[in-house]
Structures are given as C-alpha cells and as structure tokens.
Design a protein around this motif. Structure first.
Motif, PDB file in Angstrom:
ATOM      1  N   LEU A 197       4.930   7.374  11.103  1.00  0.00           N
ATOM      2  CA  LEU A 197       4.458   7.372   9.711  1.00  0.00           C
ATOM      3  C   LEU A 197       5.644   7.298   8.747  1.00  0.00           C
ATOM      4  O   LEU A 197       5.626   6.518   7.787  1.00  0.00           O
ATOM      5  N   ARG A 198       6.671   8.083   9.016  1.00  0.00           N
ATOM      6  CA  ARG A 198       7.853   8.060   8.124  1.00  0.00           C
ATOM      7  C   ARG A 198       8.489   6.674   8.129  1.00  0.00           C
ATOM      8  O   ARG A 198       8.871   6.145   7.093  1.00  0.00           O
ATOM      9  N   GLU A 199       8.578   6.104   9.333  1.00  0.00           N
ATOM     10  CA  GLU A 199       9.197   4.777   9.452  1.00  0.00           C
ATOM     11  C   GLU A 199       8.417   3.740   8.640  1.00  0.00           C
ATOM     12  O   GLU A 199       8.993   2.834   8.046  1.00  0.00           O
ATOM     13  N   GLY A 200       7.107   3.912   8.609  1.00  0.00           N
ATOM     14  CA  GLY A 200       6.269   2.986   7.846  1.00  0.00           C
ATOM     15  C   GLY A 200       6.227   3.307   6.356  1.00  0.00           C
ATOM     16  O   GLY A 200       5.491   2.676   5.602  1.00  0.00           O
ATOM     17  N   GLY A 201       6.942   4.352   5.941  1.00  0.00           N
ATOM     18  CA  GLY A 201       7.029   4.663   4.515  1.00  0.00           C
ATOM     19  C   GLY A 201       6.014   5.674   4.017  1.00  0.00           C
ATOM     20  O   GLY A 201       5.916   5.913   2.806  1.00  0.00           O
ATOM     21  N   ALA A 202       5.242   6.293   4.926  1.00  0.00           N
ATOM     22  CA  ALA A 202       4.237   7.266   4.468  1.00  0.00           C
ATOM     23  C   ALA A 202       4.923   8.526   3.937  1.00  0.00           C
ATOM     24  O   ALA A 202       5.991   8.906   4.409  1.00  0.00           O
ATOM     25  N   GLU A 203       4.266   9.161   2.958  1.00  0.00           N
ATOM     26  CA  GLU A 203       4.799  10.430   2.423  1.00  0.00           C
ATOM     27  C   GLU A 203       4.073  11.555   3.153  1.00  0.00           C
ATOM     28  O   GLU A 203       2.851  11.616   3.116  1.00  0.00           O
ATOM     29  N   LEU A 204       4.835  12.427   3.808  1.00  0.00           N
ATOM     30  CA  LEU A 204       4.231  13.552   4.520  1.00  0.00           C
ATOM     31  C   LEU A 204       4.555  14.813   3.728  1.00  0.00           C
ATOM     32  O   LEU A 204       5.693  15.261   3.699  1.00  0.00           O
ATOM     33  N   PHE A 210       0.865  -1.194   0.000  1.00  0.00           N
ATOM     34  CA  PHE A 210       0.000   0.000   0.000  1.00  0.00           C
ATOM     35  C   PHE A 210       0.889   1.228   0.000  1.00  0.00           C
ATOM     36  O   PHE A 210       2.094   1.152   0.261  1.00  0.00           O
ATOM     37  N   ARG A 211       0.256   2.371  -0.276  1.00  0.00           N
ATOM     38  CA  ARG A 211       0.962   3.642  -0.226  1.00  0.00           C
ATOM     39  C   ARG A 211       0.074   4.640   0.526  1.00  0.00           C
ATOM     40  O   ARG A 211      -1.145   4.660   0.308  1.00  0.00           O
ATOM     41  N   ILE A 212       0.682   5.428   1.440  1.00  0.00           N
ATOM     42  CA  ILE A 212      -0.102   6.435   2.180  1.00  0.00           C
ATOM     43  C   ILE A 212       0.568   7.799   2.008  1.00  0.00           C
ATOM     44  O   ILE A 212       1.792   7.919   2.151  1.00  0.00           O
ATOM     45  N   SER A 213      -0.237   8.830   1.699  1.00  0.00           N
ATOM     46  CA  SER A 213       0.289  10.197   1.685  1.00  0.00           C
ATOM     47  C   SER A 213      -0.583  11.060   2.575  1.00  0.00           C
ATOM     48  O   SER A 213      -1.807  10.907   2.590  1.00  0.00           O
ATOM     49  N   VAL A 214       0.072  11.968   3.308  1.00  0.00           N
ATOM     50  CA  VAL A 214      -0.649  12.993   4.068  1.00  0.00           C
ATOM     51  C   VAL A 214      -0.330  14.323   3.397  1.00  0.00           C
ATOM     52  O   VAL A 214       0.836  14.627   3.130  1.00  0.00           O
ATOM     53  N   VAL A 215      -1.381  15.102   3.113  1.00  0.00           N
ATOM     54  CA  VAL A 215      -1.182  16.365   2.404  1.00  0.00           C
ATOM     55  C   VAL A 215      -1.635  17.510   3.308  1.00  0.00           C
ATOM     56  O   VAL A 215      -2.801  17.565   3.708  1.00  0.00           O
TER      57      VAL A 215
END
Ligand code: FAD
Length: 485
Positions: free
Chosen positions: A250-257, A35-40
C-alpha cells in the motif's frame, strides 16, 4: 482548474480493511486514472485482531494463529504479495487432537470433519459418545430432509440430524474455537451453509460430508507444494507477515496509512443533493475535523459501524449483532517440564466439563517454528457464549485458572517461563438466525441512502481470515463498479 482526484477511504486497518485498500489500489492502478487512497485506523497498529509477538525466540500469536489452507483468497493474496515462500504447514507428527470427557482426554476419532463423522468404524469405537448416542447419530442416514428452506440455528440443525450427544460432546467444542458461540443462536446459513446444502442434496449430512471429502485433492491445487498436505497453514514469521506485506504494497502504491486516528461519524455529504445522486460521503474524525471522500469502505466491528452510521435507522441491523469476549493465556515452558510426547495439536473442552478453559493448543508441537529448541509454548482459550464472567478476573487469576486446568489434564506442574494474557473484548461476532436476510436489507437501504459507502468485515459474511480478505476484495470491486457506472 486541475481535475479532481477521486479519494477513496477505508475505515479500519484490520485484515478486511487492508485487503480492501490493496484491491482498490490494484484495480484503480490498472484503470490508469489518478486516485488517492487512505486507510484510517483508530489504534496505533495495523492488523486489527492479528497480533504476532516475537519474544525470546518464540513466535507468539495473540489473536488468530493460522487459516484453512483450502480457502483461496488468502493464498491468492500471499502470491500477489510475493509471500508464498513464507507459508508453513503444521507438523505432520502432531496430528492427534483430543476432547475432554469426564475429566480425561479422549482422542478425537479419525474422519471427523467439523465434528461430522465421515469414517464410521472409528466413530463407532470412540469412548466420547455412548452406544445410544451413536445409534442416534446413525439415524442421520435415514431421517428425511427438512422441507423448509428457511434459516435455522446451527444447534437445532445438528441436534435434529445427529442428536444431542454428538452436538454437545464433539461439534460444539470444535466450533467454539471459531465462534465461541451458542449454537442455538448461530445462523446455520451464515456459519455452515454447506451442512444445510448437504442435507438437501444427500438427505444425510454424513453422506454429504463423505461425498465432499472426495474433492479435497483438487481443492488444494492452488497451494504451494510445500504446504499441500496441511489442513491449516500460517506464515513462518507469524501472521504479521501478511499485514506487513499489505502495508508495504500500500505504501509503495502511495496509499496514506493513518494510525491512531478514530472516526466518529459517516454521513452523506450535505448540500449537493448527494445521497440520491450517488454523491460523496462525509467522514467526521475524533478530533472534530471532517473530510469529504468519493468512496468509503467501513470495515470496523459491526457495533462500531453502527455508531458511525447512527443517523440511519437501518444501522439497527449492525447494532443487533452480538459479540462474545474471549481471552487466551500463552505459557512457555522448558521441554523437560512437559511430561508427555509432543505428538498432538491440542484438546477441546465441552461446556459440561465445567473447566475454565475451552481449548488448549500445543502450539509448538503443532507449529514447529513457534518455539526455540528445548522450549515449548501452549495456548489456553477462555470464554464463550454463556461463560462471560472472566473479564472481572485479573491476568494473574486467568493464568492460575489455565494452569489449574492443564495440571489436571496434562500433568504440567512447572511454573511457566513466562505467560502472556490477551483479552479480546467483544471480538467474536455471533451471526443470528436470519442474518443473511437482515444484511441484504441493510445493504439495500444503505445503498439508497449512501451509495458511495460500503460496509463489510468479519461481522458480515465469514469470520476467518480468508473470508475477511474475500470480503475486502468484494467491497473494493463493488464500490468502484458502483461509482464508475
Ligand atoms: P478487525 O481485525 O477487528 O479490524 C477492525 C479494525 O477497525 C480494528 O483495527 C479497529 O481498531 C478498527 N476500528 C474500530 N472502530 C474504528 C473507528 N471508529 N475508526 C477507525 N478505526 C476503527 N480467523 C482465522 O482465520 N484463523 C484463526 O486462527 C483465528 N483465530 C482467532 C482467534 C481469536 C481470539 C479471534 C478474536 C479471532 C480469530 N479469527 C481467526 C478470526 C479473525 O481473526 C477475525 O475475524 C479477523 O481478523 C477480523 O478482521 P477485520 O479486519 O474484519 O476486523
């Protein structure tokens, strides 16, 4: 062709958005598929209203400063992030709170819970309420319960049960800190549903409140031992601790912030018959570029969410939720310039007093970690429903008004070592009467039009930080359930 990796996006990097992203990540990691997660986030910083400033050894909160310890979602999250050791309790020596009455500070009688008396003797002795006002409040014991189960305003409920004096002199100033609202416009069911439930169960809200207090020890069982005695809790280095904890996880899990990136529009992705089929959503950004995502959680203020969903007629529900603007003035002093014992947490100001400030927290008395030795920090609040003229004043004028009021009430003549003014424009959502029904209608129509879009946040079901975390988590699970079903 490589398989499609589902992309989940969260719009808004406040506590609701970060929590939603965290619980999305946790759930999807547990399921094991890619999966991919981004927070905008539109602004340059994460955390939304949470804004801790460290200055000259002070820990200053420009937004929220603590949370109710009994509310589990934030304590659970602190444990999940390994931050439970960072929690800190209020100073047990600063338990007193005052309410202003005719220009003087009166101690709040012990046993008031959300302004409702649960100990009768101290309530009968207080100088805050007239003898007639006390008799009127006691009528709560005998007045019949309301037959209709429909929503009503908080002010109407409290006036009906306890009378105008208790409402205006005690409850309203207390609740102003949470909603800054007009109690006659706020929904009872969306703000304090327990009051209505108590009336239905016990007939009297006072009796209901007394009965519910007996459960308190059990309610604190989830707390680390070190903070179990405290009604309010925060983090030793400030609330930014939880924002940084979420960001790191979140960063550790690969999320894009992504910060400094605003969204202007959300629609069902065109051309694939998506809406009815539960297809993806299209997100349009301020710079004009577009992205198609598989799941989307919008956690902005509701008036911002309404703009994003402008094409849907039901966005009207979000547009109609009013927000109040508030400011706070933080002032630091030398201890020697404070002419009283620091054994109280602060005071509240009823509207009828005609002062500029609505409340004042003796921050460093309440929270010992917030000022270095020999220094004191306090915070004055300005602005509530019906008192919305303050934005036209300069920061210097706001400081002067706050200084005038604390000179009058606390006798502090000295100039502050420094002051910090925070303007929180359109920051306090005002849940209108009928809010729950309107939101249910909104959710049903949004899910029909854009099934992969979930909208939540402080404008929905609770403004407190724990409520926002709960809503973020619920949004994450509800959206994944829907997409995977
Ligand atoms: P926000 O924090 O408002 O976050 C929404 C985010 O969305 C913002 O960062 C915003 O920049 C972003 N955004 C908006 N539009 C867009 C867009 N188009 N594109 C991308 N991003 C966008 N609660 C407590 O529990 N304890 C307290 O002591 C307390 N004190 C408070 C004091 C004040 C002065 C205020 C205003 C609130 C207080 N609260 C307190 C309530 C609590 O702080 C808030 O309800 C909570 O922080 C809201 O979180 P949120 O994530 O829902 O919204």
């Amino acid at each position: 062709m490589s398989p499609h990796t589902p992309h989940y996006m969260v719009i808004g990097g406040g506590i609701t958005g970060l929590s939603a992203a965290f619980y999305l990540q946790k759930r999807l990691e547990a399921e094991g598929a890619p999966f991919r997660i981004s927070v905008v986030e539109k602004s340059e910083k994460l955390g939304g209203k949470i804004h801790t400033l460290e200055r000259d050894g002070f820990v200053i909160e420009k937004g929220p400063d603590s949370f109710l310890a009994r509310k589990k979602p934030i304590i659970d999250l602190a444990y999940e992030l390994g931050l439970e050791g960072e929690l800190t309790a209020t100073n047990p020596k600063a338990k007193k709170t005052f309410i202003v009455r005719q220009g003087k500070l009166h101690p709040m009688p012990p046993g008031l819970v959300l302004g409702i008396p649960t100990q009768w003797t101290p309530f009968m002795r207080t100088g805050l309420i007239s003898p007639l006002g006390k008799v009127r409040a006691a009528m709560d014991f005998v007045l019949p319960k309301r037959k209709k189960q429909t929503d009503e305003s908080l002010g109407h409920f409290l006036k009906r049960r306890l009378g105008t004096e208790v409402l205006e002199r005690v409850v309203e100033p207390l609740l102003a800190g949470i909603y800054a609202g007009d109690t006659f416009k706020l929904s009872l069911k969306s703000t304090f549903p327990q009051f209505g439930a108590m009336e239905q169960k016990h007939r009297s809200v006072i009796l209901g409140m007394m009965a519910s207090r007996k459960n308190v020890p059990e309610e604190s069982a989830h707390l680390p031992q070190s903070v179990r005695h405290s009604v309010f809790v925060t983090f030793k280095r400030g609330l930014k601790t939880i924002v940084e904890g979420l960001e790191a996880a979140l960063r550790e899990g690969g999320a894009e912030l992504r910060t400094g990136v605003g969204v202007t529009k959300v629609t069902a992705a065109a051309g694939d018959g998506s809406a009815a089929a539960g297809g993806p959503a299209k997100v349009v950004f301020e710079d004009g570029h577009e992205e198609v995502v598989d799941g989307l959680i919008v956690t902005t203020q509701t008036y911002q969410a309404a703009k994003l969903l402008d094409e849907l007629p039901i966005a009207e529900v979000l547009r109609n939720i009013a927000y109040i603007s508030v400011a706070n003035v933080i002032m630091a002093f030398d201890r020697k310039d404070i002419p009283f014992e620091l054994d109280a947490s602060g005071f509240l100001v009823p509207r009828s007093e005609g002062l500029a400030i609505t409340a004042c927290t003796l921050t460093s008395a309440k929270w010992l970690h917030t000022a270095p030795d020999g220094k004191v920090v306090l915070r004055c609040y300005i602005g509530r429903a019906g008192e919305q003229e303050w934005p036209s004043l300069s920061d210097e004028e706001l400081v002067e008004l706050a200084r005038r009021d604390i000179r009058k009430l606390l006798g502090i003549e000295a100039s502050p070592l420094f002051s910090e003014v925070t303007r929180l424009m359109h920051s306090m959502p005002q849940y209108p009467v009928g809010h729950l029904e309107k939101l249910a209608d909104f959710r049903a129509k949004l899910s029909a039009a854009m099934p992969r879009v979930w909208v939540t946040g402080a404008g929905f079901h609770g403004v407190g930080l724990p409520d926002c975390i709960r809503q973020g988590k619920e949004a994450a699970n509800a959206l994944v359930d829907r997409i995977e079903s």
